[in-house]
Motif scaffolding. Structure first.
Motif, PDB file in Angstrom:
ATOM      1  N   ASN A  17      26.579  33.076  16.095  1.00 51.23           N
ATOM      2  CA  ASN A  17      28.087  34.006  16.056  1.00 51.23           C
ATOM      3  C   ASN A  17      28.489  33.273  17.496  1.00 51.23           C
ATOM      4  N   ALA A  18      27.722  33.688  18.176  1.00 50.37           N
ATOM      5  CA  ALA A  18      28.442  33.404  20.004  1.00 50.37           C
ATOM      6  C   ALA A  18      28.730  31.614  20.044  1.00 50.37           C
ATOM      7  N   LEU A  19      27.569  30.835  19.167  1.00 50.82           N
ATOM      8  CA  LEU A  19      28.317  29.676  18.944  1.00 50.82           C
ATOM      9  C   LEU A  19      29.318  28.885  18.597  1.00 50.82           C
ATOM     10  N   GLU A  20      29.352  29.735  16.858  1.00 54.41           N
ATOM     11  CA  GLU A  20      30.889  29.063  16.330  1.00 54.41           C
ATOM     12  C   GLU A  20      31.822  30.088  17.273  1.00 54.41           C
ATOM     13  N   ALA A  21      31.561  30.895  18.101  1.00 56.21           N
ATOM     14  CA  ALA A  21      33.209  31.082  18.853  1.00 56.21           C
ATOM     15  C   ALA A  21      33.379  30.295  20.005  1.00 56.21           C
ATOM     16  N   LEU A  22      31.957  29.850  20.302  1.00 58.09           N
ATOM     17  CA  LEU A  22      32.026  28.574  21.432  1.00 58.09           C
ATOM     18  C   LEU A  22      33.160  27.375  21.021  1.00 58.09           C
ATOM     19  N   THR A  23      32.629  27.045  20.131  1.00 58.46           N
ATOM     20  CA  THR A  23      32.528  25.698  19.084  1.00 58.46           C
ATOM     21  C   THR A  23      34.096  25.673  18.870  1.00 58.46           C
ATOM     22  N   ALA A  24      34.630  26.513  18.552  1.00 52.13           N
ATOM     23  CA  ALA A  24      35.701  26.740  17.081  1.00 52.13           C
ATOM     24  C   ALA A  24      37.048  25.802  18.111  1.00 52.13           C
ATOM     25  N   PRO A  25      37.625  25.946  19.425  1.00 53.93           N
ATOM     26  CA  PRO A  25      38.479  24.824  19.923  1.00 53.93           C
ATOM     27  C   PRO A  25      38.174  23.890  20.213  1.00 53.93           C
ATOM     28  N   LEU A  26      36.510  23.032  19.923  1.00 51.45           N
ATOM     29  CA  LEU A  26      35.821  21.190  19.866  1.00 51.45           C
ATOM     30  C   LEU A  26      36.651  21.063  18.575  1.00 51.45           C
ATOM     31  N   GLN A  27      36.893  22.017  17.479  1.00 54.63           N
ATOM     32  CA  GLN A  27      37.463  20.942  16.532  1.00 54.63           C
ATOM     33  C   GLN A  27      38.526  20.017  16.521  1.00 54.63           C
ATOM     34  N   ALA A  28      38.402  19.042  17.023  1.00 53.51           N
ATOM     35  CA  ALA A  28      39.284  18.121  17.731  1.00 53.51           C
ATOM     36  C   ALA A  28      38.997  16.785  16.747  1.00 53.51           C
ATOM     37  N   PRO A  29      40.386  16.219  16.513  1.00 57.75           N
ATOM     38  CA  PRO A  29      39.761  14.526  15.414  1.00 57.75           C
ATOM     39  C   PRO A  29      39.018  13.772  16.358  1.00 57.75           C
ATOM     40  N   ASP A  30      38.781  13.675  17.661  1.00 60.81           N
ATOM     41  CA  ASP A  30      37.904  13.243  18.428  1.00 60.81           C
ATOM     42  C   ASP A  30      36.503  13.041  18.838  1.00 60.81           C
ATOM     43  N   VAL A  31      36.708  14.781  17.995  1.00 59.54           N
ATOM     44  CA  VAL A  31      35.293  15.606  18.345  1.00 59.54           C
ATOM     45  C   VAL A  31      34.187  15.529  16.704  1.00 59.54           C
ATOM     46  N   GLU A  32      32.859  15.234  17.404  1.00 61.20           N
ATOM     47  CA  GLU A  32      32.366  15.059  16.461  1.00 61.20           C
ATOM     48  C   GLU A  32      30.547  16.447  16.134  1.00 61.20           C
ATOM     49  N   ILE A  33      31.159  17.410  15.285  1.00 57.82           N
ATOM     50  CA  ILE A  33      30.198  18.405  16.348  1.00 57.82           C
ATOM     51  C   ILE A  33      28.772  18.401  14.699  1.00 57.82           C
ATOM     52  N   SER A  34      28.014  18.338  15.198  1.00 56.12           N
ATOM     53  CA  SER A  34      26.636  18.121  14.072  1.00 56.12           C
ATOM     54  C   SER A  34      25.711  19.541  14.384  1.00 56.12           C
ATOM     55  N   TRP A  35      25.215  20.385  12.905  1.00 55.95           N
ATOM     56  CA  TRP A  35      25.057  21.429  13.907  1.00 55.95           C
ATOM     57  C   TRP A  35      22.869  21.262  13.208  1.00 55.95           C
ATOM     58  N   LEU A  36      22.684  22.123  14.053  1.00 57.20           N
ATOM     59  CA  LEU A  36      21.122  21.733  13.850  1.00 57.20           C
ATOM     60  C   LEU A  36      20.179  22.871  13.697  1.00 57.20           C
ATOM     61  N   ARG A  37      19.325  23.963  13.039  1.00 60.15           N
ATOM     62  CA  ARG A  37      18.759  24.796  12.838  1.00 60.15           C
ATOM     63  C   ARG A  37      17.818  25.178  12.680  1.00 60.15           C
ATOM     64  N   ILE A  38      16.725  25.704  14.053  1.00 63.49           N
ATOM     65  CA  ILE A  38      15.641  25.490  14.667  1.00 63.49           C
ATOM     66  C   ILE A  38      14.598  26.606  13.681  1.00 63.49           C
ATOM     67  N   ASP A  39      13.334  25.876  13.174  1.00 64.78           N
ATOM     68  CA  ASP A  39      12.836  26.692  12.993  1.00 64.78           C
ATOM     69  C   ASP A  39      10.818  26.582  13.077  1.00 64.78           C
ATOM     70  N   THR A  40      10.795  27.587  13.144  1.00 65.71           N
ATOM     71  CA  THR A  40       8.569  27.506  13.071  1.00 65.71           C
ATOM     72  C   THR A  40       8.405  27.196  11.346  1.00 65.71           C
ATOM     73  N   THR A  41       6.604  27.109  11.650  1.00 67.21           N
ATOM     74  CA  THR A  41       5.715  26.698  10.698  1.00 67.21           C
ATOM     75  C   THR A  41       4.708  27.649  10.348  1.00 67.21           C
ATOM     76  N   PRO A  42       4.531  28.688   9.924  1.00 71.32           N
ATOM     77  CA  PRO A  42       4.786  29.350   9.175  1.00 71.32           C
ATOM     78  C   PRO A  42       6.851  29.987   9.878  1.00 71.32           C
ATOM     79  N   PRO A  43       7.625  30.449   9.156  1.00 71.19           N
ATOM     80  CA  PRO A  43       9.046  31.210   9.898  1.00 71.19           C
ATOM     81  C   PRO A  43       8.649  32.592  10.233  1.00 71.19           C
TER      82      PRO A  43
END
Length: 299
Positions: A17-43
């Motif tokens: 939720n914090a990251l979504e709030a932080l990156t919401a203003p970055l939704q601009a034509p000249d900014v590309e945002i990629s998301w990478l949720r990490i985890d472990t094996t086993p989770p």
């Protein structure tokens, strides 16, 4: 085009939720945002079982994360800014975050500005120092930190944080505040995100300097630092002993884990109360030096 990679691990949802709030203003034509949720094996599960929750303490403190789950990140892919969302487990970075920062996939940080976002209870300083060291080891350029702490003071978080992890419930209980980070604190990150967007031409500067120190200052809570200093040595000793007794899930180390729980129940409250009495003096004597440390400056 400016490229942003958001790397995170979230269980209760606060970090996401914090990251979504932080990156919401970055939704601009000249900014590309990629998301990478990490985890472990086993989770790791959420909510946790009490035994599983306390059993990950030794590996958290000893820096022994499980293997990182495949992340699907293209080798050699480059970004202008990386935002790292993480949390604290037992005064240490969470094990999935440790797994990522010590894996070959952390090569994506090399030479890139890193902004870290932490959601945790008030005792976060030791974990912060470790994350900063791991980012540097991976070649990242950590310049800014955003720290969101749980509602209530240290004593309240001492109770509400484990309850949240074990039950998954946030609601207020009797005299205790709701668990986790307040929604208002998360929503306020929109202002910080606007600053990030305004400074996008500086993201890839050769000698990066802080971008957010005036809109998201990180100040050490001396009242939380003192109990950290008091409990870390015995916690580290118990963690080493537990690891000698067996690997995660081993029955042989459960009596040592029980000793750790006993310390939390009996000694830590005394330390927190004593710290509350000493904090006014410590704040005057040490606050300026410690806050300079948080900003990465020479003390």
């Amino acid at each position: 085009m400016k490229r942003v990679l958001v790397v995170y691990y979230s269980q209760s949802g606060d970090v996401r939720n914090a990251l979504e709030a932080l990156t919401a203003p970055l939704q601009a034509p000249d900014v590309e945002i990629s998301w990478l949720r990490i985890d472990t094996t086993p989770p790791y599960s959420f909510p946790w079982g009490p035994r599983e929750f306390f059993d990950c303490m030794p590996e958290s403190l000893n820096g022994e994360p499980p293997p990182l789950a495949p992340v699907g990140l293209d080798q050699g892919e480059r970004f202008d800014l990386i935002i790292l969302g993480w949390q604290v487990w037992f005064l240490s970075p969470s094990l999935p975050i440790q797994a990522f920062l010590t894996a070959s996939e952390a090569e994506v940080l090399r030479g890139v500005r890193v902004v870290s976002v932490t959601c945790c209870r008030q005792m976060w300083q030791r974990a912060y120092a470790r994350v900063r060291a791991l980012i540097a080891r991976a070649g990242g350029r950590h310049t800014d930190s955003i720290v969101l702490t749980h509602q209530g003071g240290s004593l309240a978080g001492y109770i509400t944080a484990p309850l949240l992890m074990i039950t998954g419930r946030r609601a207020k209980r009797a005299l205790l505040p709701a668990a986790g980070v307040a929604r208002g604190d998360i929503d306020a990150l929109g202002r910080v995100g606007k600053r990030l967007l305004e400074t996008r031409d500086r993201w890839a500067e050769p000698e990066p300097t802080p971008l957010l120190s005036d809109v998201a200052p990180v100040n050490l809570n001396v009242g939380s630092l003192l109990p950290e200093a008091a409990v870390v040595p015995p916690m580290e000793a118990i963690a080493r002993l537990a690891r000698r007794c067996g690997r995660p899930g081993s029955l042989a180390r459960q009596p040592v884990i029980g000793l750790f729980v006993l310390m939390l129940v009996t000694w830590l409250p005394v330390v927190l109360l004593a710290s509350a009495l000493l904090t006014p003096v410590a704040r005057v004597v040490f606050a300026r030096r410690l806050n300079r440390y948080v900003r990465g400056l020479r003390p």
